[in-house]
Design an enzyme around this catalytic site. Structure first.
Site, PDB file in Angstrom:
ATOM      1  N   ASN A 215      41.188  37.109  51.568  1.00  0.00           N
ATOM      2  CA  ASN A 215      41.284  37.157  50.102  1.00  0.00           C
ATOM      3  C   ASN A 215      42.626  36.539  49.691  1.00  0.00           C
ATOM      4  OD1 ASN A 215      41.333  37.843  47.402  1.00  0.00           O
ATOM      5  ND2 ASN A 215      41.471  40.055  47.732  1.00  0.00           N
ATOM      6  N   TRP A 216      42.566  35.323  49.173  1.00  0.00           N
ATOM      7  CA  TRP A 216      43.807  34.618  48.807  1.00  0.00           C
ATOM      8  C   TRP A 216      44.426  35.180  47.525  1.00  0.00           C
ATOM      9  CZ3 TRP A 216      42.535  28.664  49.623  1.00  0.00           C
ATOM     10  CH2 TRP A 216      42.458  28.408  51.006  1.00  0.00           C
TER      11      TRP A 216
ATOM     12  N   HIS B 228      37.164  44.860  43.659  1.00  0.00           N
ATOM     13  CA  HIS B 228      38.470  45.019  44.338  1.00  0.00           C
ATOM     14  C   HIS B 228      39.351  45.962  43.520  1.00  0.00           C
ATOM     15  CE1 HIS B 228      42.374  44.128  46.067  1.00  0.00           C
ATOM     16  NE2 HIS B 228      41.726  43.654  47.109  1.00  0.00           N
TER      17      HIS B 228
ATOM     18  N   GLU C 247      38.822  50.165  51.307  1.00  0.00           N
ATOM     19  CA  GLU C 247      40.207  49.810  51.040  1.00  0.00           C
ATOM     20  C   GLU C 247      40.902  50.948  50.311  1.00  0.00           C
ATOM     21  OE1 GLU C 247      40.714  45.396  51.095  1.00  0.00           O
ATOM     22  OE2 GLU C 247      40.218  45.864  49.043  1.00  0.00           O
TER      23      GLU C 247
ATOM     24  N   GLY D 270      48.019  45.848  49.507  1.00  0.00           N
ATOM     25  CA  GLY D 270      48.941  44.982  48.775  1.00  0.00           C
ATOM     26  C   GLY D 270      50.404  45.321  48.970  1.00  0.00           C
TER      27      GLY D 270
ATOM     28  N   SER E 229      46.955  46.229  54.235  1.00  0.00           N
ATOM     29  CA  SER E 229      48.139  46.120  55.093  1.00  0.00           C
ATOM     30  C   SER E 229      47.823  45.920  56.570  1.00  0.00           C
ATOM     31  CB  SER E 229      49.043  47.342  54.915  1.00  0.00           C
ATOM     32  OG  SER E 229      49.448  47.450  53.575  1.00  0.00           O
TER      33      SER E 229
ATOM     34  N   GLY F 116      44.605  40.369  52.860  1.00  0.00           N
ATOM     35  CA  GLY F 116      45.232  39.688  51.729  1.00  0.00           C
ATOM     36  C   GLY F 116      46.396  38.855  52.204  1.00  0.00           C
TER      37      GLY F 116
HETATM   38  P1  PGA Z   1      46.757  43.201  51.850  1.00  0.00           P
HETATM   39  O1  PGA Z   1      45.532  43.136  50.839  1.00  0.00           O
HETATM   40  O2  PGA Z   1      46.227  42.758  53.191  1.00  0.00           O
HETATM   41  O3  PGA Z   1      47.749  42.233  51.299  1.00  0.00           O
HETATM   42  O4  PGA Z   1      47.242  44.616  51.868  1.00  0.00           O
HETATM   43  C1  PGA Z   1      44.317  43.650  51.243  1.00  0.00           C
HETATM   44  C2  PGA Z   1      43.227  43.412  50.243  1.00  0.00           C
HETATM   45  O5  PGA Z   1      43.376  42.945  49.136  1.00  0.00           O
HETATM   46  O6  PGA Z   1      42.115  43.722  50.566  1.00  0.00           O
END
Ligand code: PGA
Length: 259
Positions: free
Chosen positions: A14-15, A101, A171, A177, A219, A240
């Site tokens: 997921n960009w 999301h 998630e 994030g 993460s 991400g």
């Molecule tokens: P991240 O995002 O890997 O940057 O924590 C994960 C996601 O959006 O699913």
């Protein structure tokens, strides 16, 4: 369980709102192709921002990497400023779409919208990557009923037959994030995977419910990636940040593939 093209594991890149410049799109897409070159059992799906979808699709031609979008609208055309229909996405060769999301839910997307998007995507032949997850873990276990309700609402009026196309991404918001507190422990993810599987079996029966891939997102890095597949028994990952760094992405992809 094959998820796609004889591959039984999947990584969704997921960009988000990257890359910031159009000139960086092709390099990022080709870097991903390179990083995924030696994968034997893992499919990779790139989900770029809408404005980069045509360029990404072109860069991915003749590669094994699959294309997806980060969102979709539920109407097929008309006066819907800023929205994009499933058919528009599909025209570029995208077969997947992230729906619900947590970063979109935080902007106001509710369960009803997630349900409409999921049903429309399925009718248009796209595979939804449906995101669910609690924002906090309370000691009373409310998070489990929260996740069950999220799934049940998102899947209202989804037929057993169409449900076979679903992919679920667990998630936990506290792990996603830059603001993430930490990655979720594989033992927690394993327990949630079993719970989510039970809800899917309740909704769609054993044959279908047991074959819907469940991914973990939040993460993920090269150190913990393999344990989500091995210990947590996930069918793959939704990543991400690390999807923007080819060295890191390659390590994660390799460890998922060989885990
Ligand atoms: P991240 O995002 O890997 O940057 O924590 C994960 C996601 O959006 O699913």
């Amino acid at each position: 369980m094959y998820i796609t093209h004889m591959r039984d594991r999947i990584i969704v890149a997921n960009w988000k709102m990257e890359p910031a410049r159009r000139s960086a799109v092709v390099a990022l897409a080709l870097g991903t192709v390179e990083a995924a070159n030696n994968l034997k059992r893992t499919a990779v799906v790139i989900c770029p921002p809408f404005v980069h979808i045509a360029e990404t699709a072109r860069a991915l031609e003749r590669s094994a990497i699959l294309l997806g979008a980060q969102d979709v609208f539920w109407e097929s055309r008309g006066a819907h400023t800023g929205e994009v229909s499933p058919a528009m996405i599909a025209e570029y060769g995208a077969k997947y779409v992230i729906i619900g999301h947590s970063e979109r839910r935080a902007l106001g997307e509710n369960d009803e919208a997630v349900n409409l998007k999921t049903r429309t995507a399925l009718s248009a032949g796209l595979r939804p990557i449906l995101c669910i997850g609690e924002s906090v873990r309370d000691e009373q276990g409310e998070y489990a009923s929260f996740v069950r309700a999220q799934l049940e609402c998102a899947l209202v009026e989804v037929s057993k037959q169409k449900a076979g196309q679903l992919i679920i991404a667990y998630e936990p918001i506290w792990a996603v994030g830059e603001k993430a507190v930490m990655a979720a422990h594989p033992a927690i993810v394993r327990e949630m995977g079993i719970f989510i599987r039970r809800v899917l079996v309740d909704l769609f029966g054993r044959t279908t419910g047991e074959h819907i891939p469940i991914l973990y997102g939040g993460s993920v890095d090269a150190k913990n990636a393999a344990s989500y597949v091995n210990d947590a028994r996930m069918n793959g990952l939704l990543v991400g940040r690390i999807s923007l760094s080819m060295a890191k992405f390659k390590k994660v992809a390799q460890s998922v593939d060989t885990a």
